[in-house]
Design an enzyme around this catalytic site. Sequence first.
Site, PDB file in Angstrom:
ATOM      1  N   GLU A 116      -0.430 -42.517  -8.845  1.00  0.00           N
ATOM      2  CA  GLU A 116      -0.775 -43.031  -7.332  1.00  0.00           C
ATOM      3  C   GLU A 116       0.494 -43.629  -6.823  1.00  0.00           C
ATOM      4  O   GLU A 116       1.195 -44.466  -7.480  1.00  0.00           O
ATOM      5  CB  GLU A 116      -1.669 -44.189  -7.220  1.00  0.00           C
ATOM      6  CG  GLU A 116      -3.271 -43.428  -7.593  1.00  0.00           C
ATOM      7  CD  GLU A 116      -4.468 -44.332  -7.441  1.00  0.00           C
ATOM      8  OE1 GLU A 116      -4.151 -45.618  -7.110  1.00  0.00           O
ATOM      9  OE2 GLU A 116      -5.316 -43.910  -7.810  1.00  0.00           O
ATOM     10  N   ASN A 175      -8.930 -44.821 -13.949  1.00  0.00           N
ATOM     11  CA  ASN A 175      -7.709 -45.600 -13.327  1.00  0.00           C
ATOM     12  C   ASN A 175      -7.615 -46.775 -14.233  1.00  0.00           C
ATOM     13  O   ASN A 175      -8.404 -47.787 -14.485  1.00  0.00           O
ATOM     14  CB  ASN A 175      -7.956 -46.029 -12.135  1.00  0.00           C
ATOM     15  CG  ASN A 175      -6.854 -46.921 -11.523  1.00  0.00           C
ATOM     16  OD1 ASN A 175      -6.082 -47.716 -12.150  1.00  0.00           O
ATOM     17  ND2 ASN A 175      -6.408 -46.757 -10.234  1.00  0.00           N
ATOM     18  N   THR A 190      -5.913 -51.081  -2.623  1.00  0.00           N
ATOM     19  CA  THR A 190      -5.659 -50.183  -1.494  1.00  0.00           C
ATOM     20  C   THR A 190      -6.834 -50.005  -0.547  1.00  0.00           C
ATOM     21  O   THR A 190      -7.982 -49.694  -0.687  1.00  0.00           O
ATOM     22  CB  THR A 190      -5.464 -48.745  -1.996  1.00  0.00           C
ATOM     23  OG1 THR A 190      -4.562 -48.809  -3.039  1.00  0.00           O
ATOM     24  CG2 THR A 190      -4.797 -47.786  -0.969  1.00  0.00           C
ATOM     25  N   ARG A 241       2.814 -55.008  -9.743  1.00  0.00           N
ATOM     26  CA  ARG A 241       1.792 -56.075 -10.044  1.00  0.00           C
ATOM     27  C   ARG A 241       0.885 -55.624 -11.325  1.00  0.00           C
ATOM     28  O   ARG A 241       0.731 -56.310 -11.939  1.00  0.00           O
ATOM     29  CB  ARG A 241       1.000 -56.582  -8.864  1.00  0.00           C
ATOM     30  CG  ARG A 241       0.060 -55.366  -8.484  1.00  0.00           C
ATOM     31  CD  ARG A 241      -0.963 -56.008  -7.352  1.00  0.00           C
ATOM     32  NE  ARG A 241      -0.209 -56.220  -6.185  1.00  0.00           N
ATOM     33  CZ  ARG A 241      -1.083 -56.061  -4.997  1.00  0.00           C
ATOM     34  NH1 ARG A 241      -2.446 -56.029  -5.064  1.00  0.00           N
ATOM     35  NH2 ARG A 241      -0.426 -56.277  -3.934  1.00  0.00           N
ATOM     36  N   HIS A 242       0.708 -54.379 -11.769  1.00  0.00           N
ATOM     37  CA  HIS A 242       0.051 -54.151 -12.603  1.00  0.00           C
ATOM     38  C   HIS A 242       0.957 -53.011 -13.518  1.00  0.00           C
ATOM     39  O   HIS A 242       1.647 -53.348 -14.424  1.00  0.00           O
ATOM     40  CB  HIS A 242      -1.391 -53.512 -12.451  1.00  0.00           C
ATOM     41  CG  HIS A 242      -1.610 -53.008 -11.099  1.00  0.00           C
ATOM     42  ND1 HIS A 242      -1.114 -51.756 -10.895  1.00  0.00           N
ATOM     43  CD2 HIS A 242      -2.495 -52.982 -10.269  1.00  0.00           C
ATOM     44  CE1 HIS A 242      -1.394 -51.119  -9.794  1.00  0.00           C
ATOM     45  NE2 HIS A 242      -2.371 -52.133  -9.274  1.00  0.00           N
ATOM     46  N   HIS A 294      -1.509 -46.509 -10.671  1.00  0.00           N
ATOM     47  CA  HIS A 294      -0.611 -46.829  -9.441  1.00  0.00           C
ATOM     48  C   HIS A 294       0.554 -47.669  -9.795  1.00  0.00           C
ATOM     49  O   HIS A 294       0.397 -48.887  -9.946  1.00  0.00           O
ATOM     50  CB  HIS A 294      -1.850 -47.385  -8.516  1.00  0.00           C
ATOM     51  CG  HIS A 294      -1.149 -47.690  -7.329  1.00  0.00           C
ATOM     52  ND1 HIS A 294      -1.896 -48.285  -6.065  1.00  0.00           N
ATOM     53  CD2 HIS A 294      -0.281 -47.380  -6.847  1.00  0.00           C
ATOM     54  CE1 HIS A 294      -1.266 -48.440  -5.221  1.00  0.00           C
ATOM     55  NE2 HIS A 294      -0.090 -47.905  -5.115  1.00  0.00           N
ATOM     56  N   GLU A 329      -8.080 -36.936  -1.643  1.00  0.00           N
ATOM     57  CA  GLU A 329      -9.100 -38.084  -2.166  1.00  0.00           C
ATOM     58  C   GLU A 329      -9.731 -38.950  -0.924  1.00  0.00           C
ATOM     59  O   GLU A 329      -8.877 -39.475  -0.302  1.00  0.00           O
ATOM     60  CB  GLU A 329      -8.295 -38.940  -3.038  1.00  0.00           C
ATOM     61  CG  GLU A 329      -9.282 -39.873  -3.949  1.00  0.00           C
ATOM     62  CD  GLU A 329      -8.846 -40.500  -4.930  1.00  0.00           C
ATOM     63  OE1 GLU A 329      -7.791 -39.979  -5.607  1.00  0.00           O
ATOM     64  OE2 GLU A 329      -9.286 -41.513  -5.103  1.00  0.00           O
ATOM     65  N   HIS A 337      -5.986 -51.939 -14.155  1.00  0.00           N
ATOM     66  CA  HIS A 337      -6.489 -53.303 -14.357  1.00  0.00           C
ATOM     67  C   HIS A 337      -6.364 -53.684 -15.906  1.00  0.00           C
ATOM     68  O   HIS A 337      -6.453 -54.920 -16.347  1.00  0.00           O
ATOM     69  CB  HIS A 337      -7.671 -53.621 -13.668  1.00  0.00           C
ATOM     70  CG  HIS A 337      -7.621 -53.622 -12.134  1.00  0.00           C
ATOM     71  ND1 HIS A 337      -6.627 -54.260 -11.638  1.00  0.00           N
ATOM     72  CD2 HIS A 337      -7.941 -52.715 -11.465  1.00  0.00           C
ATOM     73  CE1 HIS A 337      -6.746 -53.869 -10.302  1.00  0.00           C
ATOM     74  NE2 HIS A 337      -7.621 -52.773 -10.046  1.00  0.00           N
ATOM     75  N   HIS A 343     -12.792 -45.197  -5.243  1.00  0.00           N
ATOM     76  CA  HIS A 343     -12.613 -46.625  -4.891  1.00  0.00           C
ATOM     77  C   HIS A 343     -14.017 -47.252  -4.696  1.00  0.00           C
ATOM     78  O   HIS A 343     -14.813 -46.834  -4.042  1.00  0.00           O
ATOM     79  CB  HIS A 343     -11.810 -46.688  -3.324  1.00  0.00           C
ATOM     80  CG  HIS A 343     -11.152 -47.996  -3.406  1.00  0.00           C
ATOM     81  ND1 HIS A 343     -11.653 -49.268  -3.210  1.00  0.00           N
ATOM     82  CD2 HIS A 343      -9.815 -48.323  -3.673  1.00  0.00           C
ATOM     83  CE1 HIS A 343     -10.729 -50.195  -3.388  1.00  0.00           C
ATOM     84  NE2 HIS A 343      -9.473 -49.716  -3.656  1.00  0.00           N
ATOM     85  N   ARG A 360       2.752 -49.665  -8.123  1.00  0.00           N
ATOM     86  CA  ARG A 360       2.782 -50.122  -6.738  1.00  0.00           C
ATOM     87  C   ARG A 360       4.418 -50.820  -6.674  1.00  0.00           C
ATOM     88  O   ARG A 360       5.157 -51.106  -7.569  1.00  0.00           O
ATOM     89  CB  ARG A 360       2.040 -51.555  -6.917  1.00  0.00           C
ATOM     90  CG  ARG A 360       0.499 -50.893  -6.530  1.00  0.00           C
ATOM     91  CD  ARG A 360      -0.375 -52.221  -6.267  1.00  0.00           C
ATOM     92  NE  ARG A 360      -0.130 -52.651  -4.930  1.00  0.00           N
ATOM     93  CZ  ARG A 360      -1.092 -52.345  -4.122  1.00  0.00           C
ATOM     94  NH1 ARG A 360      -2.320 -51.953  -4.599  1.00  0.00           N
ATOM     95  NH2 ARG A 360      -1.192 -52.729  -2.836  1.00  0.00           N
TER      96      ARG A 360
END
Length: 244
Positions: free
Chosen positions: A75, A12, A106, A54-55, A48, A156, A15, A195, A50
């Site tokens: 995602e 992922n 999440t 935000r990312h 993801h 998942e 970040h 996660h 969102r």
Amino acid sequence: MSASHPLRLGVNIDHVATIRNARGGDHPEPVRAALVAAEAGADGITAHLREDRRHIRDDDLIRLMDKLTIPLNLEMAATDEMLAIALRHKPHAACIVPENRAERTTEGGLNAAGMFNKLADFVGQLKEANIRVSLFIEPDPRQIEAAIRLGAPVVEFHTGQYAEVSGAARETELRRIADAAALAAKNGIEPHAGHGLTFDNVIPIAAIPQLVELNIGHFLIGEAIFGGLGDSIRQMRGLMDDAR
Ligand code: PXP
């Protein structure tokens, strides 16, 4: 995804975009990170998009679709906007996650049982577009039962609770995830997990024989500060492979 590893690793890259966005420029570039991850042994890339962007942003998704040679797992929240984006870009996979603007990440699994009608429409449309649908749920038989009724090919399991506790409580969480993976597999659903996974806690999860894929992000990107992204992924891959 490729069958080159017994347990696939989805990296992922959200970040990397978080760090880029902190300065508003274009460095570090998430697509470059995705290409490094692929080179280092990732079987897929997870991102993801969102609602608050935000990312990962829309243009990242376009470039990922263009440049990636390994599968992309998008995602997304169960919103009409995200469904339209997924249907437009047709990533290999879409993982439906709960989303709350106030959360840092999440925080729990999707209430698949409580959102049945809404999810039925989403799962149906994504499947029709040949996008592999996954539901991000707690390792809970009630949620697996809902996923079966929804016809989701993949679930998942949220490993956040497992990652947060220790000692006997962690053993209990591990058992819950192992039982959930067995129940899903028995019912023809491909189980994944993710996660909060790190070098220190990944081995017992990777050893659950029914799990087919782990999605790992924050720790790998953080660890990359110390040893580089390629090394952090290779080390994680090694731990996952050794657990099998
Ligand atoms: N899987 C899902 C569905 C997620 O939402 C996330 C976090 O974005 C992850 C895996 C990866 O979690 P982490 O960043 O803690 O490794």
